[in-house]
Design an enzyme around this catalytic site. Structure first.
Site, mmCIF file in Angstrom:
data_model
loop_
_atom_site.group_PDB
_atom_site.id
_atom_site.type_symbol
_atom_site.label_atom_id
_atom_site.label_comp_id
_atom_site.label_asym_id
_atom_site.label_seq_id
_atom_site.Cartn_x
_atom_site.Cartn_y
_atom_site.Cartn_z
ATOM 1 N N GLY A 1 65.470 63.928 99.850
ATOM 2 C CA GLY A 1 65.011 64.666 98.680
ATOM 3 C C GLY A 1 64.228 65.920 98.979
ATOM 4 O O GLY A 1 63.648 66.517 98.070
ATOM 5 N N ARG B 1 68.582 63.426 117.467
ATOM 6 C CA ARG B 1 68.308 63.732 118.874
ATOM 7 C C ARG B 1 67.568 62.580 119.556
ATOM 8 O O ARG B 1 67.833 62.268 120.722
ATOM 9 C CB ARG B 1 67.495 65.027 118.985
ATOM 10 C CG ARG B 1 68.288 66.296 118.705
ATOM 11 C CD ARG B 1 67.494 67.521 119.120
ATOM 12 N NE ARG B 1 68.202 68.762 118.887
ATOM 13 C CZ ARG B 1 69.110 69.293 119.706
ATOM 14 N NH1 ARG B 1 69.450 68.644 120.823
ATOM 15 N NH2 ARG B 1 69.684 70.451 119.415
ATOM 16 N N GLY C 1 68.105 65.347 104.003
ATOM 17 C CA GLY C 1 67.801 66.766 104.142
ATOM 18 C C GLY C 1 69.001 67.674 104.302
ATOM 19 O O GLY C 1 68.845 68.890 104.454
ATOM 20 N N LYS D 1 72.356 51.347 96.487
ATOM 21 C CA LYS D 1 71.125 51.084 97.221
ATOM 22 C C LYS D 1 70.389 49.863 96.672
ATOM 23 O O LYS D 1 70.316 49.659 95.459
ATOM 24 C CB LYS D 1 70.188 52.297 97.153
ATOM 25 C CG LYS D 1 70.699 53.533 97.874
ATOM 26 C CD LYS D 1 69.670 54.645 97.816
ATOM 27 C CE LYS D 1 70.214 55.933 98.426
ATOM 28 N NZ LYS D 1 70.401 55.828 99.874
ATOM 29 N N GLY E 1 72.648 63.859 99.742
ATOM 30 C CA GLY E 1 71.976 63.289 98.584
ATOM 31 C C GLY E 1 71.811 64.289 97.469
ATOM 32 O O GLY E 1 72.703 64.505 96.652
#
Length: 295
Positions: A154, A166, A215, A82, A236
């Site tokens: 996170g 969506r 998530g 990152k 993550g």
């Protein structure tokens, strides 16, 4: 001397190779090996996973190059890292190190609150987050070769990733159903490049892969995102914050691959131990929402 850059076709083709797979956040060589053994298609080398970044507060920057190098030397699968949004030098350093992909990430503290990197100027392909078709197409216009939902990193809470997937897919359907003379207005309303809006209408989909991220905390979460049209899954904090990372990582990979085999997903979910605790979105202060850090 002419500047060397990778073509969109080559970069997008590299990203397509990860389709259907799981990309896992890792902070050391040991975790990277666990991810590879579990079947991850790539790893994201970090100094801290998103939940730890959130807990620590302060300014989150590019990982120590030593960590990135350790991970690169430990595995044979692609390694991502990152860089802060708009931080040209961090991205150039990672490119010089030879990482396979760079994630211009809202998980890190943005270096520029107005401009993203011009990713087409780089040889290495980039990953970027998006919440809607406007953000998606602006990032592609800048040269992103892979997209991911922003979700809310996170938190261990899948609701925002679901919302973003969506939203993007619903807006793609809107564009596909438009007449040609409606596309210019749509581009203006979405804040998106007109040529890319036209390309979506022609293709019936985004011109790059769009993974789920932010998530994903259980095998069922991963399968859900694939059901909703994700091309793959980023995980993550969920794996290495669980009680049994190796077993959990393998379960996530299998659930992503066989996302409509509900009996298998049920079996995979047994005796995994406790997943990460997670955070309810209503408990987050507005300033703590990472997804709002860029548009």
């Amino acid at each position: 001397m002419e500047k060397k850059v990778g073509t969109d076709r080559v970069k997008r083709g590299m990203a397509q190779m990860q389709k259907g797979g799981v990309i896992m956040d890792v902070v050391n060589a040991e975790q990277a090996k666990i991810a590879e053994d579990a079947g991850a298609v790539a790893v994201m080398a970090l100094e801290r996973v998103p939940s730890d970044i959130r807990a620590a507060g302060g300014v989150a920057r590019m990982a120590d190059p030593r960590i990135v190098e350790e991970v690169m030397n430990a595995v044979s699968i692609p390694v991502m890292a990152k860089a802060r949004i708009g931080h040209i030098t961090e991205a150039r350093v990672l490119e010089a190190m030879g990482v396979d992909y760079i994630d211009e990430s809202e998980v890190l503290t943005p270096a520029d609150d107005e401009f993203h990197l011009l990713k087409s100027d780089f040889t290495v392909p980039f990953v970027c987050g998006c919440r809607d078709i406007g953000e998606a197409l602006r990032r592609i216009g800048e040269g992103a070769a892979m997209l991911r939902t922003k979700g809310e990193p996170g938190t261990g809470n899948i609701v925002e990733a679901v919302r973003h997937m969506r939203q993007v897919n619903g807006q793609i359907r809107q564009i596909v159903g438009m007449t040609d003379d409606e596309l210019m207005v749509a581009a203006k309303n979405f804040g998106a490049p007109y040529e890319l809006v036209k390309e979506i209408k022609s293709l019936g989909k985004l011109p790059v892969v769009n993974f789920a991220a932010g998530g994903v905390a259980t095998p069922s979460d991963a399968a859900l995102m694939m059901e909703l049209g994700a091309d793959g899954v980023f995980v993550g904090s969920g794996i290495f914050k669980s009680d049994n990372p190796a077993k959990f990582a393998s379960a996530i990979v299998q659930a992503t691959t066989y996302y409509t085999d509900y009996e298998l997903i049920g079996k995979l979910s047994k005796e995994l131990g406790s997943p990460m605790k997670g955070i309810e979105m209503s408990r987050l202060n507005p300033e703590d929402r990472m997804q709002d850090r860029s548009v």
